[in-house]
Design an enzyme around this catalytic site. Structure first.
Site, PDB file in Angstrom:
ATOM      1  N   CYS A 107       7.244 -80.105 -91.451  1.00 15.82           N
ATOM      2  CA  CYS A 107       8.043 -78.875 -91.467  1.00 15.82           C
ATOM      3  C   CYS A 107       9.529 -79.171 -91.299  1.00 15.82           C
ATOM      4  CB  CYS A 107       7.572 -77.933 -90.374  1.00 15.82           C
ATOM      5  SG  CYS A 107       7.576 -78.686 -88.747  1.00 15.82           S
ATOM      6  N   GLU A 145       6.091 -70.310 -85.915  1.00 15.07           N
ATOM      7  CA  GLU A 145       6.776 -71.518 -86.392  1.00 15.07           C
ATOM      8  C   GLU A 145       6.432 -71.631 -87.867  1.00 15.07           C
ATOM      9  OE1 GLU A 145       8.779 -73.448 -84.771  1.00 15.07           O
ATOM     10  OE2 GLU A 145       8.506 -72.354 -82.901  1.00 15.07           O
TER      11      GLU A 145
HETATM   12  P1  NAP Z   1      -0.943 -71.852 -93.785  1.00 14.07           P
HETATM   13  O1  NAP Z   1      -1.719 -71.861 -95.032  1.00 14.07           O
HETATM   14  O2  NAP Z   1      -0.003 -70.732 -93.545  1.00 14.07           O
HETATM   15  O3  NAP Z   1      -2.042 -71.937 -92.615  1.00 14.07           O
HETATM   16  C1  NAP Z   1      -1.646 -72.084 -91.268  1.00 14.07           C
HETATM   17  C2  NAP Z   1      -2.825 -71.747 -90.378  1.00 14.07           C
HETATM   18  O4  NAP Z   1      -3.122 -70.360 -90.505  1.00 14.07           O
HETATM   19  C3  NAP Z   1      -4.112 -72.491 -90.737  1.00 14.07           C
HETATM   20  O5  NAP Z   1      -4.794 -72.807 -89.552  1.00 14.07           O
HETATM   21  C4  NAP Z   1      -4.882 -71.452 -91.525  1.00 14.07           C
HETATM   22  O6  NAP Z   1      -6.265 -71.672 -91.501  1.00 14.07           O
HETATM   23  C5  NAP Z   1      -4.515 -70.213 -90.742  1.00 14.07           C
HETATM   24  N1  NAP Z   1      -4.753 -68.962 -91.424  1.00 14.07           N
HETATM   25  C6  NAP Z   1      -4.517 -68.654 -92.716  1.00 14.07           C
HETATM   26  N2  NAP Z   1      -4.854 -67.363 -92.943  1.00 14.07           N
HETATM   27  C7  NAP Z   1      -5.323 -66.868 -91.769  1.00 14.07           C
HETATM   28  C8  NAP Z   1      -5.850 -65.594 -91.364  1.00 14.07           C
HETATM   29  N3  NAP Z   1      -5.928 -64.578 -92.200  1.00 14.07           N
HETATM   30  N4  NAP Z   1      -6.236 -65.440 -90.071  1.00 14.07           N
HETATM   31  C9  NAP Z   1      -6.161 -66.477 -89.194  1.00 14.07           C
HETATM   32  N5  NAP Z   1      -5.674 -67.703 -89.525  1.00 14.07           N
HETATM   33  C10 NAP Z   1      -5.259 -67.891 -90.795  1.00 14.07           C
HETATM   34  O7  NAP Z   1      -0.097 -73.183 -93.616  1.00 14.07           O
HETATM   35  P2  NAP Z   1      -0.568 -74.678 -93.853  1.00 14.07           P
HETATM   36  O8  NAP Z   1      -0.742 -74.890 -95.322  1.00 14.07           O
HETATM   37  O9  NAP Z   1      -1.684 -75.021 -92.936  1.00 14.07           O
HETATM   38  O10 NAP Z   1       0.712 -75.483 -93.336  1.00 14.07           O
HETATM   39  C11 NAP Z   1       1.839 -75.775 -94.114  1.00 14.07           C
HETATM   40  C12 NAP Z   1       2.981 -74.880 -93.753  1.00 14.07           C
HETATM   41  O11 NAP Z   1       3.201 -74.918 -92.357  1.00 14.07           O
HETATM   42  C13 NAP Z   1       4.277 -75.340 -94.380  1.00 14.07           C
HETATM   43  O12 NAP Z   1       4.902 -74.231 -94.943  1.00 14.07           O
HETATM   44  C14 NAP Z   1       5.088 -75.890 -93.202  1.00 14.07           C
HETATM   45  O13 NAP Z   1       6.483 -75.781 -93.343  1.00 14.07           O
HETATM   46  C15 NAP Z   1       4.590 -75.078 -92.074  1.00 14.07           C
HETATM   47  N6  NAP Z   1       4.739 -75.789 -90.811  1.00 14.07           N
HETATM   48  C16 NAP Z   1       5.650 -75.353 -89.915  1.00 14.07           C
HETATM   49  C17 NAP Z   1       5.806 -76.025 -88.712  1.00 14.07           C
HETATM   50  C18 NAP Z   1       6.801 -75.575 -87.671  1.00 14.07           C
HETATM   51  O14 NAP Z   1       6.726 -76.080 -86.554  1.00 14.07           O
HETATM   52  N7  NAP Z   1       7.705 -74.677 -87.961  1.00 14.07           N
HETATM   53  C19 NAP Z   1       5.015 -77.134 -88.422  1.00 14.07           C
HETATM   54  C20 NAP Z   1       4.088 -77.539 -89.359  1.00 14.07           C
HETATM   55  C21 NAP Z   1       3.952 -76.853 -90.557  1.00 14.07           C
HETATM   56  P3  NAP Z   1      -7.017 -72.344 -92.750  1.00 14.07           P
HETATM   57  O15 NAP Z   1      -6.515 -73.727 -92.857  1.00 14.07           O
HETATM   58  O16 NAP Z   1      -8.438 -72.259 -92.338  1.00 14.07           O
HETATM   59  O17 NAP Z   1      -6.671 -71.519 -93.943  1.00 14.07           O
END
Ligand code: NAP
Length: 548
Positions: free
Chosen positions: A321, A282
């Site tokens: 999102c 997602e």
């Molecule tokens: P993100 O930076 O991509 O991180 C998402 C998750 O992945 C976090 O728990 C992060 O942990 C983890 N992560 C990052 N690198 C990783 C790795 N190498 N191994 C394992 N886990 C890893 O996104 P975000 O800033 O949290 O969220 C914002 C984004 O999410 C926006 O682009 C939004 O559109 C999207 N979003 C989409 C939806 C949907 O349902 N489609 C819903 C909500 C949000 P850490 O925080 O510890 O880095």
């Protein structure tokens, strides 16, 4: 800069340095829950801050966890414990979890206000979303009997007569479900996945976004303290997942919510690829709101359009999102719409989220603040700023203004590819035709939701069919439904959530459809009498299975 005006075009009640509490808040150490025990990390912790005051409030770290042992525990204890329960019993578990969280609703709201910069309304959106989705899945479970399998659709005659028969069944997969969630919905994001996994009979290993992990951690702690969770069914990693993904196997699955960049990286993990670990992504989405050419400025649908776009821009400070990023408006009405939208945004009071009068708080973290400021500057290179801008609007805290821009060229790729994850949207003038609306909406390369505002059913039909292949959900606003509608940014457990392409290509929720990811569909062929006796489908289940 507010279009040359001296006063910002919105109400503010921003915190000042002198108003801040003097006593330092005690630092909370967030722990992981693994092997049915709490674990305190041994390495350098990540620090979580209060988004309004920038004070450090919590720390977390997952070093020292043996991820192979975590997976083994889920597979060997949690899976069998959940699968020993019937669907009805798992439904009761979800209902109990919902009630346990509901009892702590006020506490969770307070934590969300502190850590995520949420207003009370934003916090309720997340926390009530979590309890509501758990309760909804408890309700969906009532349609199901047994617990070992679901019958999928109608059986089929395969031989000359009905003696040789085929059925499709769905059986729970035997591995662990790794859930990696984004920072913006620490409660709902966690529980909407848990609800589907648990009802399917699959144990969960949850990893929340670190920046707002305080709410996710307390949610986990409440559930553990409730005593409801079967042994090994739920583990919680606060911090890095270490080598967890390198240890996944074919019966495990990984459901990720976050940015498309991280999603692509995790999906591309060589172990995940080699073992064909099931993955659901997602990701982000440049959601479009399209104002139809027929929408009268005095109509309910036009009001709905203004309210929904302004809500999407400001709710959770635009960190949603499903929030609208692109606003398609017939070119001859852009100025009038901009004026009305700015007037609607002005009614959103911005400030300290702990003050219940404020409707928009700060962004959740320093990283978000920096990303949103940079994102607005990129958009400004190709768009005129109608209100707001990248400048900080408070001395402290991660506050930006709701920012509305107008594209100079609606087809410019930037507007269709650069998700600025904050209170920011761009007006894209178009010629009002269904064809042009479809072309522009689809330039987003895959979206979670697009909203249309029109009473012209033929125009809507053409747009729905034209954008359907590129969207997970299409929401249609019209005069007839305006008084009853829930906004397009709201994800409902009964409807699917997800979208193709850039949005990740995944699908979640959708009532019992949400269980599919956690179950294996198996075709069974043989003597019809035996199959029907061994795998009866009760009326309710048959309806449920064929509808999903
Ligand atoms: P993100 O930076 O991509 O991180 C998402 C998750 O992945 C976090 O728990 C992060 O942990 C983890 N992560 C990052 N690198 C990783 C790795 N190498 N191994 C394992 N886990 C890893 O996104 P975000 O800033 O949290 O969220 C914002 C984004 O999410 C926006 O682009 C939004 O559109 C999207 N979003 C989409 C939806 C949907 O349902 N489609 C819903 C909500 C949000 P850490 O925080 O510890 O880095």
């Amino acid at each position: 800069m507010w279009l040359g005006q001296e006063e910002p075009p919105f109400q503010t009640c921003l915190p000042e340095s002198s108003n801040r509490p003097k006593a330092p808040t005690p630092m909370i150490t967030l722990r992981s829950y693994v092997l049915d025990q709490w674990h305190t990390g041994t390495g350098d912790p990540a620090v979580l801050v209060n988004a309004t005051t920038e004070e450090a409030i919590a720390q977390c770290n997952s070093e020292g966890i043996d991820f192979q042992a975590v997976l083994n525990h889920a597979r060997q204890k949690g899976g069998p414990a959940l699968r020993a329960m019937s669907f009805a019993e798992r439904g009761k578990l979800l209902k109990g979890m919902s009630a346990a969280l509901q009892e702590h609703r006020e506490e969770l709201i307070d934590l969300s206000i502190q850590n995520a910069g949420s207003t009370r309304g934003d916090a309720k959106f997340d926390i009530d979303g979590a309890t509501g989705t758990l309760a909804a899945y408890a309700y969906f479970a009532k349609q199901l009997s047994g617990g070992e399998y679901l019958v999928d659709g109608e059986g089929v005659q395969l031989g000359r007569t009905a003696r040789f028969w085929g059925e499709h069944l769905r059986v729970p997969r035997l591995g662990a479900a790794v859930h990696i969630n984004a920072f913006n919905f620490p409660a709902w994001g966690q529980m909407e996945k848990v609800a589907c996994a648990f009802l399917a009979g699959v144990p969960v290993i949850e990893k929340p976004g670190t920046a707002t992990a305080l709410v996710a951690w307390r949610t986990a702690e409440i559930l553990v303290e409730s005593g409801l969770l079967p042994e090994g069914s739920f583990q919680f990693i606060c911090g890095s997942t270490g080598d967890l993904l390198d240890r996944l196997e074919a019966q495990d699955c990984m459901a990720f919510t976050g940015s498309s960049g991280t999603g692509a990286k995790l999906k591309g993990n060589s172990n995940v690829v080699q073992r064909n670990v099931r993955v659901n992504i997602e990701a982000d989405s440049l959601n479009a709101a399209v104002l139809g050419p027929d929408t009268d400025p005095d109509s309910e649908s036009y009001d709905l359009f203004l309210q929904n776009v302004a809500l999407d821009m400001t709710q959770k400070t635009g960190q949603k999102c499903t929030a609208v990023r692109r606003i398609l408006v017939p070119a001859d009405r852009v100025d009038e719409v901009a004026e009305d939208l700015i007037a609607t945004l002005q009614r959103t009071r911005v400030g300290d989220p702990s003050d219940s009068k404020n409707r928009m708080g700060p962004l959740s973290s320093a990283a978000q603040f920096r990303d949103v400021q940079e994102g607005i500057r990129r958009l400004q290179e190709h768009a005129d700023t109608l209100c707001g801008g990248p400048e900080p609007i408070a001395e402290k805290g991660f506050f930006v203004a709701a920012t509305l821009l107008k594209a100079r060229d609606s087809s410019h790729p930037l507007f269709h590819s650069d998700e600025v994850f904050g209170p920011v949207a761009t007006l894209l003038p178009y010629d009002g035709s269904a064809e042009e609306a479809i072309r522009l909406a689809n330039l987003g390369g895959g979206g979670l939701v697009a909203s249309l505002y029109s009473n012209d059913s033929a125009w809507c039909r053409e747009v729905i069919l034209g954008i359907g292949p590129w969207h997970g959900r299409v929401w249609v606003g019209s005069d007839r439904m305006a008084s009853q509608s829930l906004p397009p940014g709201m994800v409902l457990p009964a409807m699917i959530h997800g979208g193709p392409g850039r949005a990740g290509g995944g699908e979640e929720l959708g009532a019992l459809r949400g269980l599919e990811f956690y179950m294996q569909r198996v075709a069974v062929q043989g003597f019809r009498g035996n199959l029907k006796a061994a795998f009866p489908a009760h009326a309710a289940e048959e309806t449920a299975a064929s509808s999903s």
